[in-house]
Structures are given as C-alpha cells and as structure tokens.
Motif scaffolding. Structure first.
Motif, PDB file in Angstrom:
ATOM      1  N   GLU A 272      57.097  56.519 -93.526  1.00 44.62           N
ATOM      2  CA  GLU A 272      56.309  55.930 -92.444  1.00 44.62           C
ATOM      3  C   GLU A 272      55.327  54.906 -92.995  1.00 44.62           C
ATOM      4  OE1 GLU A 272      52.907  58.182 -90.469  1.00 44.62           O
ATOM      5  OE2 GLU A 272      54.530  58.431 -89.026  1.00 44.62           O
ATOM      6  N   GLU A 273      55.325  53.703 -92.453  1.00 43.32           N
ATOM      7  CA  GLU A 273      54.369  52.676 -92.870  1.00 43.32           C
ATOM      8  C   GLU A 273      54.352  51.556 -91.831  1.00 43.32           C
ATOM      9  OE1 GLU A 273      53.007  50.549 -97.012  1.00 43.32           O
ATOM     10  OE2 GLU A 273      55.130  50.528 -96.533  1.00 43.32           O
ATOM     11  N   HIS A 274      53.285  50.751 -91.872  1.00 44.77           N
ATOM     12  CA  HIS A 274      53.166  49.533 -91.065  1.00 44.77           C
ATOM     13  C   HIS A 274      53.397  49.790 -89.573  1.00 44.77           C
ATOM     14  CE1 HIS A 274      52.719  47.200 -94.638  1.00 44.77           C
ATOM     15  NE2 HIS A 274      53.936  47.432 -95.067  1.00 44.77           N
ATOM     16  N   LEU A 275      52.922  50.924 -89.081  1.00 45.98           N
ATOM     17  CA  LEU A 275      53.142  51.216 -87.672  1.00 45.98           C
ATOM     18  C   LEU A 275      52.398  50.246 -86.772  1.00 45.98           C
ATOM     19  CD1 LEU A 275      53.113  55.115 -87.574  1.00 45.98           C
ATOM     20  CD2 LEU A 275      54.937  53.520 -88.205  1.00 45.98           C
ATOM     21  N   ASP A 276      51.298  49.662 -87.278  1.00 51.49           N
ATOM     22  CA  ASP A 276      50.559  48.691 -86.468  1.00 51.49           C
ATOM     23  C   ASP A 276      51.379  47.428 -86.258  1.00 51.49           C
ATOM     24  OD1 ASP A 276      50.373  48.223 -89.195  1.00 51.49           O
ATOM     25  OD2 ASP A 276      48.299  47.525 -89.129  1.00 51.49           O
ATOM     26  N   TRP A 277      52.244  47.068 -87.184  1.00 47.45           N
ATOM     27  CA  TRP A 277      53.084  45.861 -87.069  1.00 47.45           C
ATOM     28  C   TRP A 277      54.320  46.152 -86.228  1.00 47.45           C
ATOM     29  CZ3 TRP A 277      57.753  43.520 -87.743  1.00 47.45           C
ATOM     30  CH2 TRP A 277      57.789  42.145 -87.999  1.00 47.45           C
ATOM     31  N   HIS A 278      54.967  47.290 -86.514  1.00 53.46           N
ATOM     32  CA  HIS A 278      56.249  47.597 -85.869  1.00 53.46           C
ATOM     33  C   HIS A 278      56.095  48.313 -84.532  1.00 53.46           C
ATOM     34  CE1 HIS A 278      58.648  46.411 -89.397  1.00 53.46           C
ATOM     35  NE2 HIS A 278      57.634  46.869 -90.084  1.00 53.46           N
ATOM     36  N   GLY A 279      54.993  49.016 -84.355  1.00 49.91           N
ATOM     37  CA  GLY A 279      54.753  49.672 -83.080  1.00 49.91           C
ATOM     38  C   GLY A 279      55.172  51.127 -83.026  1.00 49.91           C
ATOM     39  N   SER A 280      56.144  51.530 -83.834  1.00 55.80           N
ATOM     40  CA  SER A 280      56.580  52.925 -83.873  1.00 55.80           C
ATOM     41  C   SER A 280      57.316  53.171 -85.176  1.00 55.80           C
ATOM     42  CB  SER A 280      57.505  53.258 -82.696  1.00 55.80           C
ATOM     43  OG  SER A 280      58.760  52.607 -82.847  1.00 55.80           O
ATOM     44  N   ARG A 281      57.418  54.455 -85.557  1.00 55.98           N
ATOM     45  CA  ARG A 281      58.131  54.799 -86.782  1.00 55.98           C
ATOM     46  C   ARG A 281      59.603  54.432 -86.667  1.00 55.98           C
ATOM     47  NH1 ARG A 281      61.344  58.108 -89.521  1.00 55.98           N
ATOM     48  NH2 ARG A 281      60.736  58.641 -91.668  1.00 55.98           N
ATOM     49  N   GLU A 282      60.223  54.703 -85.521  1.00 59.45           N
ATOM     50  CA  GLU A 282      61.646  54.424 -85.379  1.00 59.45           C
ATOM     51  C   GLU A 282      61.925  52.925 -85.479  1.00 59.45           C
ATOM     52  OE1 GLU A 282      65.563  54.722 -85.255  1.00 59.45           O
ATOM     53  OE2 GLU A 282      64.142  56.370 -85.524  1.00 59.45           O
ATOM     54  N   ARG A 283      61.042  52.116 -84.916  1.00 56.48           N
ATOM     55  CA  ARG A 283      61.250  50.668 -85.025  1.00 56.48           C
ATOM     56  C   ARG A 283      61.073  50.210 -86.463  1.00 56.48           C
ATOM     57  NH1 ARG A 283      57.593  47.156 -81.230  1.00 56.48           N
ATOM     58  NH2 ARG A 283      59.054  47.788 -79.592  1.00 56.48           N
ATOM     59  N   TYR A 284      60.128  50.823 -87.184  1.00 59.39           N
ATOM     60  CA  TYR A 284      59.961  50.504 -88.602  1.00 59.39           C
ATOM     61  C   TYR A 284      61.232  50.815 -89.373  1.00 59.39           C
ATOM     62  CZ  TYR A 284      58.559  51.219 -93.471  1.00 59.39           C
ATOM     63  OH  TYR A 284      58.490  51.187 -94.840  1.00 59.39           O
ATOM     64  N   VAL A 285      61.795  51.987 -89.155  1.00 59.47           N
ATOM     65  CA  VAL A 285      63.029  52.373 -89.846  1.00 59.47           C
ATOM     66  C   VAL A 285      64.166  51.433 -89.473  1.00 59.47           C
ATOM     67  CG1 VAL A 285      64.787  54.180 -90.028  1.00 59.47           C
ATOM     68  CG2 VAL A 285      62.357  54.792 -90.075  1.00 59.47           C
ATOM     69  N   THR A 286      64.287  51.143 -88.196  1.00 58.80           N
ATOM     70  CA  THR A 286      65.344  50.231 -87.748  1.00 58.80           C
ATOM     71  C   THR A 286      65.211  48.865 -88.394  1.00 58.80           C
ATOM     72  OG1 THR A 286      65.546  51.379 -85.631  1.00 58.80           O
ATOM     73  CG2 THR A 286      66.366  49.118 -85.722  1.00 58.80           C
ATOM     74  N   ASP A 287      63.987  48.354 -88.461  1.00 61.41           N
ATOM     75  CA  ASP A 287      63.770  47.040 -89.056  1.00 61.41           C
ATOM     76  C   ASP A 287      64.086  47.054 -90.548  1.00 61.41           C
ATOM     77  OD1 ASP A 287      63.066  45.869 -86.676  1.00 61.41           O
ATOM     78  OD2 ASP A 287      60.920  46.071 -86.984  1.00 61.41           O
ATOM     79  N   LYS A 288      63.689  48.103 -91.254  1.00 60.26           N
ATOM     80  CA  LYS A 288      64.022  48.217 -92.672  1.00 60.26           C
ATOM     81  C   LYS A 288      65.535  48.188 -92.874  1.00 60.26           C
ATOM     82  CE  LYS A 288      60.543  48.858 -95.637  1.00 60.26           C
ATOM     83  NZ  LYS A 288      60.301  47.944 -96.767  1.00 60.26           N
ATOM     84  N   LEU A 289      66.250  48.945 -92.037  1.00 60.74           N
ATOM     85  CA  LEU A 289      67.691  49.096 -92.214  1.00 60.74           C
ATOM     86  C   LEU A 289      68.486  47.880 -91.764  1.00 60.74           C
ATOM     87  CD1 LEU A 289      68.163  52.848 -91.239  1.00 60.74           C
ATOM     88  CD2 LEU A 289      68.037  51.835 -93.513  1.00 60.74           C
ATOM     89  N   ARG A 290      67.803  46.887 -91.211  1.00 60.41           N
ATOM     90  CA  ARG A 290      68.507  45.638 -90.907  1.00 60.41           C
ATOM     91  C   ARG A 290      69.061  44.987 -92.165  1.00 60.41           C
ATOM     92  NH1 ARG A 290      64.930  42.400 -86.324  1.00 60.41           N
ATOM     93  NH2 ARG A 290      65.176  43.932 -84.643  1.00 60.41           N
ATOM     94  N   LEU A 291      68.485  45.340 -93.306  1.00 63.75           N
ATOM     95  CA  LEU A 291      69.001  44.810 -94.566  1.00 63.75           C
ATOM     96  C   LEU A 291      70.467  45.199 -94.756  1.00 63.75           C
ATOM     97  CD1 LEU A 291      67.792  43.237 -97.033  1.00 63.75           C
ATOM     98  CD2 LEU A 291      67.771  45.429 -98.210  1.00 63.75           C
ATOM     99  N   ALA A 292      70.838  46.387 -94.293  1.00 64.99           N
ATOM    100  CA  ALA A 292      72.220  46.839 -94.445  1.00 64.99           C
ATOM    101  C   ALA A 292      73.191  45.936 -93.695  1.00 64.99           C
ATOM    102  CB  ALA A 292      72.356  48.282 -93.956  1.00 64.99           C
ATOM    103  N   ASP A 293      72.744  45.361 -92.581  1.00 66.97           N
ATOM    104  CA  ASP A 293      73.631  44.558 -91.744  1.00 66.97           C
ATOM    105  C   ASP A 293      74.070  43.260 -92.411  1.00 66.97           C
ATOM    106  OD1 ASP A 293      73.264  46.502 -89.805  1.00 66.97           O
ATOM    107  OD2 ASP A 293      71.639  45.400 -88.807  1.00 66.97           O
ATOM    108  N   VAL A 294      73.267  42.767 -93.363  1.00 66.81           N
ATOM    109  CA  VAL A 294      73.578  41.480 -93.989  1.00 66.81           C
ATOM    110  C   VAL A 294      73.995  41.631 -95.452  1.00 66.81           C
ATOM    111  CG1 VAL A 294      72.127  40.130 -92.433  1.00 66.81           C
ATOM    112  CG2 VAL A 294      71.129  41.120 -94.509  1.00 66.81           C
TER     113      VAL A 294
END
Length: 452
Positions: free
Chosen positions: A185-207
């Motif tokens: 869990e980190e940067h919740l103020d930027w991402h808005g929620s833990r799940e969105r943070y995880v989702t954004d991190k894992l976007r790296l897998a898509d590329v």
C-alpha cells in the motif's frame, strides 16, 4: 504520441519540477516556435521566467475550464491523473500526456528494462545498470530514480534501465522486460484507493513482452499469473537468497556479507537484477562478482558512520511503514532507536505496530504530522519499548541521543513522506546527517545516472 504531434496544437505544461523543465526543454528543441503555457506554483514564477522567457506562466493550479483551453496537457508525475480537473478536461477531448509517454513515443524501438515496485525499485534499477555496465554494455539509468528520460532524448544506449513510479507505469510504451519488485500500500492520496494503486502498478505488465516478478509475494504472483512470459525471482530454482548467499538454483554465487548495501531485502534486489540480466540474454553469472563494487544509494539504509558513540543510519527514502520494517530487519540484533513519522497520507500502520509488538527495537520516536497517530497505535498495542512523540526531526534526534545506549544505532526510517517539514526525502536525510554531526552537503546524488 510524438513531440512532432504537438505542432500547431494548444499546449500546456503542468508542473515545474525537474520533469516539467525537461519537458519544456525537449519541446523547445524540436518545436522552437510552439506557444507554451506553464502552470506552476506562485513561488516558482521567477525561476520559470528565468528558465524560459517565452513561456506564458500561470502561478496557480488550473481548473477544468482553464485546461479546456488546450488540446494537449503535458503533466508532471506528481500531479495525480485522477484530479477532477484533469478528468473533466479529458471528457471534453483534452489529451493528457507526460514526459514518460513522450520519451516512449520518440524511442519505440529501444531495448528497455523498466522497474517498478513499492520497495526496491530504485536499488534494483541501479543494480541492473551497474551490472550491465560491468559486462561492457552501454547502459542508460533514468526515470523516477532521479533523471527524467527526456533529458537523455538525444543520446544513444544499448540498454535503457528505467525506474517507473506508480504515477508513470500507465504511460510506458513497449518494453523488452518489466520488473515488479514488490507491491504494498502506498500513494493512496494520488491514486485514491489501494486497488487503484495496485491496478496502476500492474499496468507495467500490459506493455512488457517479458515480466519478472517477486516469487515471495503470493498476491503479486497471483495477479500476474496470466502473463504469457512471466518469470520469477526469489524461488529456489532461480535466483534466490539462502544460507547467507545469493544462489542460482542449487549453486551458491555471491556471499551476502560482501554486499555494501545491507539487509536481506537488498540481497533480494540483487537477485532481481541478476534475473533481469538473464531474462534479456546477458551473462548474469559473469556479472555477479560486480555486486561487490555497487555503491548503496544515498538515503537508502545509508551508514553515515560513528559519532558520539552511536552508529547513524540514514534511511530517509523510507516512505512506507513496510520499508521501515525492512530497515529494522537489516539491523536485527542491534540496540536501535528508530525515528518514524512525517506527512500523513493515510497509510495503514497496523503491520508495523504488529511487528513492534513482537520484536520491538530499543526505542521508537514518533514525529511529524502523523506522529500522534503512530504513537497512539503503538501505545494501544502496549509495545514493550520506550515510545516518545515529538514535533519535528530536530527534537527526534535530541530524544534519540538521550535514549540510545552506547554502541547503539540511531536510525531515521520515517515510513512516511517528508512534505510536512521538508521539500523532499533528500533534504530530510541531509538534515538528519547534520543533526548527527555529519556533513549533509556531502550526501550527493545517485551514482551512475545517465549513460555510460
């Protein structure tokens, strides 16, 4: 999107940190007559005028109506992609891009290893670059680690090692290899929620054509199971840590005590770097001996030395409670007074509190805007060590000097950002060094940034 695509468009740059300045310089080089509007803080206006006289400068944060004046907005990473003004502007057709996205647009065919993770991404990135250079590979080290990619736009490298924060992973283009070191869990103020943070991190897998992840994190392994070319580090049939050594399968390769960067987590970072080299076809076994010459990154479990009978360790880069736990683990067996607290962005401190209930350090000093919250949680758990709350870093160091026994360790590992008292973690770390009697100005930037 390429920089040439901005020709004839109405363009704004939002942010005047190093990323914003790199974006302005890159745009000016290719499109010298393009009108640019800069949104920055009021305190940055004079510096912006000196940097680029032709800019239209607005010393305030834009709202949606202001952003709708433009076709394209180039934003800095620290500006949340989920700001309502940005989302509303996008709904009206405004395109949002960044220095990261523009670099990938300009360099679509480069051999890129991109590294992200809640912990370990900077050290792993620096290790990959260090080891690749030891093999004679012309390597770039850039990104979130401290050098915007656009600053190197006109230069050439055989390998690009790029650290990406969770703010940037969704902006990356095609990668030879993506590396995810950890996910907490980190940067919740930027991402808005833990799940969105995880989702954004894992976007790296898509590329990422190939993806390397930490086998010791079951949730991360599960979330990336669908990737067609997923590789793992930290498991016994690959690069892993066991019995004081870094192993490749059953073969012991490098003794951990020879690492200048202390801690089991840094040994695991070394495994990630070696596995990354192997994944892109480089001689990881041949490079492993060069781990001995890797310089630890400043402010990351950085031993400052002995002063007045105490060992001082600067881990100011620690901005999550779990990073603080890793720092304490690296000093297991020592009498440690740890300084925690800083800017409160709502992270869950219960794993830290639970760990302190089982294996407390010698003392804990809580400080900063979330210091009271941390202290309250520790006292409620009846942690069996002295727990003190103070207002700021100066008072925290003074308290630590009183509480720490001779030959003990005074550790700054805040587990929180510095914005409540300092401009950034580096300023906080230098101030800690000065309060301990060291030369803070001698703590310079990260070794190896750029291309070599």
């Amino acid at each position: 999107m390429r920089i040439a695509d901005l020709h004839g468009r109405r363009v704004a740059v939002w942010g005047f940190g190093r990323e914003g300045r790199a974006a302005i310089a890159a745009l000016r080089k290719q499109l010298p007559s393009l009108p640019l509007t800069l949104y920055c803080s009021d305190s940055e206006i004079e510096a912006a005028k000196s940097f680029e006289a032709a800019l239209e400068i607005v010393g305030a944060e834009p709202d949606a109506n202001a952003l709708r004046r433009f076709d394209i907005v180039v934003k800095s990473p620290g500006i949340s992609a989920y700001k309502p003004a940005l989302l509303e502007a996008q709904s009206h057709g405004v395109k949002i891009t960044s220095g990261t996205a523009l670099w990938f647009g300009e360099k679509p065919d480069e051999r890129v290893v991109a590294v992200t993770g809640t912990k370990g991404k900077s050290t792993t990135s620096a290790l990959i670059a260090h080891l690749a250079r030891a093999l004679g590979v012309r390597t770039a080290l850039a990104g979130n680690i401290g050098m915007p990619m656009l600053e190197l736009l006109d230069q050439q490298a055989e390998l690009w090692v790029i650290e990406l924060s969770s703010f940037q992973t969704g902006e990356a283009g095609s990668l030879a290899l993506g590396v995810i070191t950890s996910l907490y869990e980190e940067h919740l103020d930027w991402h808005g929620s833990r799940e969105r943070y995880v989702t954004d991190k894992l976007r790296l897998a898509d590329v990422s054509r190939a993806l390397l992840v930490n086998a010791l994190q079951s949730a991360l392994v599960e979330r990336t199971a669908g990737h067609s070319q997923r590789l793992l580090f930290g498991q016994v049939d690959g690069w892993h840590v066991a019995d004081g050594w870094i192993h490749r399968g059953t073969r012991a390769i490098f003794q951990i005590e020879r690492l200048a960067a202390p801690g089991a987590h840094n040994a695991l970072n070394a495994c990630a770097a070696l596995a990354a080299l192997e994944a892109i076809g480089l001689d990881a076994l041949g490079a492993a001996h060069s781990l001995a010459t890797f310089l630890p990154l400043p402010h990351r479990l950085q031993p400052l030395g002995d002063r007045d009978g105490w060992d001082w360790v600067n881990d100011s880069i620690s901005t999550t409670p779990l990073a603080t736990l890793a720092a304490l683990e690296s000093l297991h067996g020592r009498a440690v007074t740890v300084l925690v607290g800083g800017h409160d962005r709502g992270l869950d401190w219960s794993p830290f509190v639970d760990a302190m209930s089982v294996t407390p350090p010698h003392a804990i000093v809580c400080m900063g805007s979330n210091g009271a919250r941390i202290e309250s949680a520790l006292r409620a758990a009846q942690v069996r060590c002295p727990v003190t709350r103070v207002d700021d870093l100066g008072a925290a160091v003074a308290t630590a000097k009183i509480q720490t026994p001779a030959d003990g360790v005074i550790l700054l590992s805040p587990g929180a950002p510095s914005f409540d008292q300092f401009r950034d973690y580096a300023e906080r770390g230098r101030r800690f060094a000065e309060l301990g009697g060291f030369d803070g100005a001698s703590i310079t930037g990260i070794d190896g940034l750029g291309i070599s």
